[in-house]
Design an enzyme around this catalytic site. Structure first.
Site, short mmCIF file in Angstrom:
data_model
loop_
_atom_site.label_atom_id
_atom_site.label_comp_id
_atom_site.label_asym_id
_atom_site.label_seq_id
_atom_site.Cartn_x
_atom_site.Cartn_y
_atom_site.Cartn_z
N ARG A 162 -0.16 -9.07 -5.06
CA ARG A 162 0.69 -9.21 -3.77
C ARG A 162 1.34 -10.47 -4.21
O ARG A 162 2.55 -10.80 -3.49
CB ARG A 162 -0.05 -9.68 -2.41
N ASP A 212 0.70 -1.06 0.01
CA ASP A 212 -0.05 0.11 0.20
C ASP A 212 0.69 1.35 -0.02
O ASP A 212 0.30 2.35 -0.25
CB ASP A 212 -1.05 0.01 1.13
N VAL A 257 -3.99 -10.97 -6.65
CA VAL A 257 -2.80 -10.82 -7.68
C VAL A 257 -1.72 -9.98 -7.48
O VAL A 257 -0.61 -9.97 -7.82
CB VAL A 257 -3.74 -10.73 -9.09
O1 F6P Z 1 -2.16 -4.10 4.01
C1 F6P Z 1 -1.95 -4.73 2.66
C2 F6P Z 1 -3.25 -5.29 2.05
O2 F6P Z 1 -2.69 -5.92 0.72
C3 F6P Z 1 -4.22 -4.00 1.94
O3 F6P Z 1 -4.09 -3.41 0.73
C4 F6P Z 1 -5.56 -4.72 1.86
O4 F6P Z 1 -6.63 -4.06 2.09
C5 F6P Z 1 -5.38 -6.00 2.70
O5 F6P Z 1 -3.97 -6.07 2.98
C6 F6P Z 1 -5.80 -7.37 2.60
O6 F6P Z 1 -5.56 -8.07 3.39
P1 F6P Z 1 -6.07 -9.67 3.54
O7 F6P Z 1 -5.23 -10.35 2.42
O8 F6P Z 1 -5.75 -10.16 4.86
O9 F6P Z 1 -7.51 -9.71 3.39
#
Ligand code: F6P
Length: 342
Positions: free
Chosen positions: A275, A127, A273
């Site tokens: 990440r 983020d 995707v």
């Molecule tokens: O903090 C990183 C992040 O990828 C955010 O952009 C997103 O809202 C959140 O994590 C999603 O988290 P999770 O995979 O635990 O649902």
């Protein structure tokens, strides 16, 4: 010296590059021994460890995810959590801990440092919303993935005279939407920091169709309309750090645009995707430098610090300062992109 390493919070491309750099430099230059704690703060809490040496970090530089796994466990929400962590660190002969994480993981590290644990932090989040550092690794990879998706969506949107709404991650900060939107030539970018006016968005859509070109709208998952209403929730249940699960703003927008303009509108949710997979060169470079400097901070016994990028330098800042507030998109940065809207 024996050093523990953990990765907490949402995973992020570049985590393995940090771990590799820590271990490679720590072993070679300082003769350190390492122990990996698994699943974020759950590792030291429940004494879940793994061997961590040169052999374990071989070949991991280009790999996404984290070999140490992750979780959103918050030891401050667990009875006796801090004592358990201290006991398990002592039982493993750990003199210092390197915690790699975002706002939540480093928030825990900050409190533990105040309670006497020798901890150094490495900032991480796709983020890019940590105030202490100019950039976090993982962000560049996420932006590139979103940009490539936008590029591909342009051609299919044009072929079908459709509006395509691309929902990207970003709970509180619109960095991914803004950077990917600019890089991908989006026609509208909607971010959490700037509540959007649906009439205005529909105006941009109509205008874009008049020039015979189908609009692409990029929206952060945390964006909200001006007329109020909560962020779109997938689930109201909160995690251990008090976050709800967001999602659905893309679909909601697409429906609203279709109803108001009569143009077919579809939503694409990029989700995890963004990440996954291999980090970009920039993220590998930044993650590696963070790892190198973090292990040096341990060697210097400069605890309670977080490594951070300032310009092209890696500096150390107090953990508390690094996570004090979220870094949000300022109105001027958003206004810069507005020239391309419509
Ligand atoms: O903090 C990183 C992040 O990828 C955010 O952009 C997103 O809202 C959140 O994590 C999603 O988290 P999770 O995979 O635990 O649902």
């Amino acid at each position: 010296m024996r050093v523990g390493v953990l990765t907490g919070g949402g995973d992020c491309p570049g985590l393995n590059a940090v771990i590799r750099a820590i271990v490679r430099k720590g072993v070679k230059e300082y003769d350190f021994e390492f122990v990996g704690f698994l699943d974020g703060w759950r590792g030291p809490l429940e004494n879940m460890t793994t061997e961590l040496g040169i052999a374990q970090v071989r070949g991991i530089l280009p790999r996404g995810g984290t070999i140490l796994k992750s979780s959103r466990t918050n030891p401050f929400k667990i009875d006796g959590g801090v004592e358990k962590i201290k006991d398990n660190l002592a039982a493993n002969g750990v003199d210092a801990l390197i915690a790699i994480g975002g706002e939540d993981t480093l928030g825990v590290a900050t409190k533990l440092a105040d309670l006497g644990v020798n901890v150094v932090g490495v900032p991480k989040t796709i983020d890019n919303d940590l105030s202490g550092t100019d950039f976090t690794f993982g962000f560049d990879t996420a932006v590139n993935i979103a940009m490539e998706a936008i590029d591909r969506l342009h051609t299919t949107a044009e072929s079908h005279h459709r509006v395509l709404v691309v929902e990207v991650m970003g709970r509180h900060a619109g960095w991914i939407a803004l950077h990917a939107g600019i890089a991908g030539g989006a026609n509208v970018v909607l971010i959490p920091e700037q509540p959007f006016d649906i009439d205005k968005v529909c105006g941009y859509v109509e205008k874009r169709f008049q020039s015979h070109y189908s609009p692409i709208i990029v929206v952060s998952e945390g964006a909200t309309p001006v007329e109020g209403g909560d962020m779109t929730l997938v689930s109201g249940e909160k995690d251990a750090f008090g976050h709800v699960r967001l999602g659905g703003i893309g679909d909601r927008l697409a429906k609203e645009i279709e109803d108001r303009t009569g143009k077919e509108a579809r939503a694409v949710v990029l989700g995890h995707v963004q990440r996954g997979g291999t980090p970009t060169a920039f993220d590998r470079w930044l993650a590696t430098r963070f790892g190198l400097q973090a292990v040096t901070a341990v060697h210097d016994q400069d605890y309670g610090k977080m490594v951070a990028l300032r310009g092209t330098d890696i500096v150390r800042v107090p953990l508390a300062e690094g996570t004090a507030e979220l870094k949000l998109v300022q109105p001027e940065a958003y206004a810069e992109a507005e020239v391309f809207f419509g």
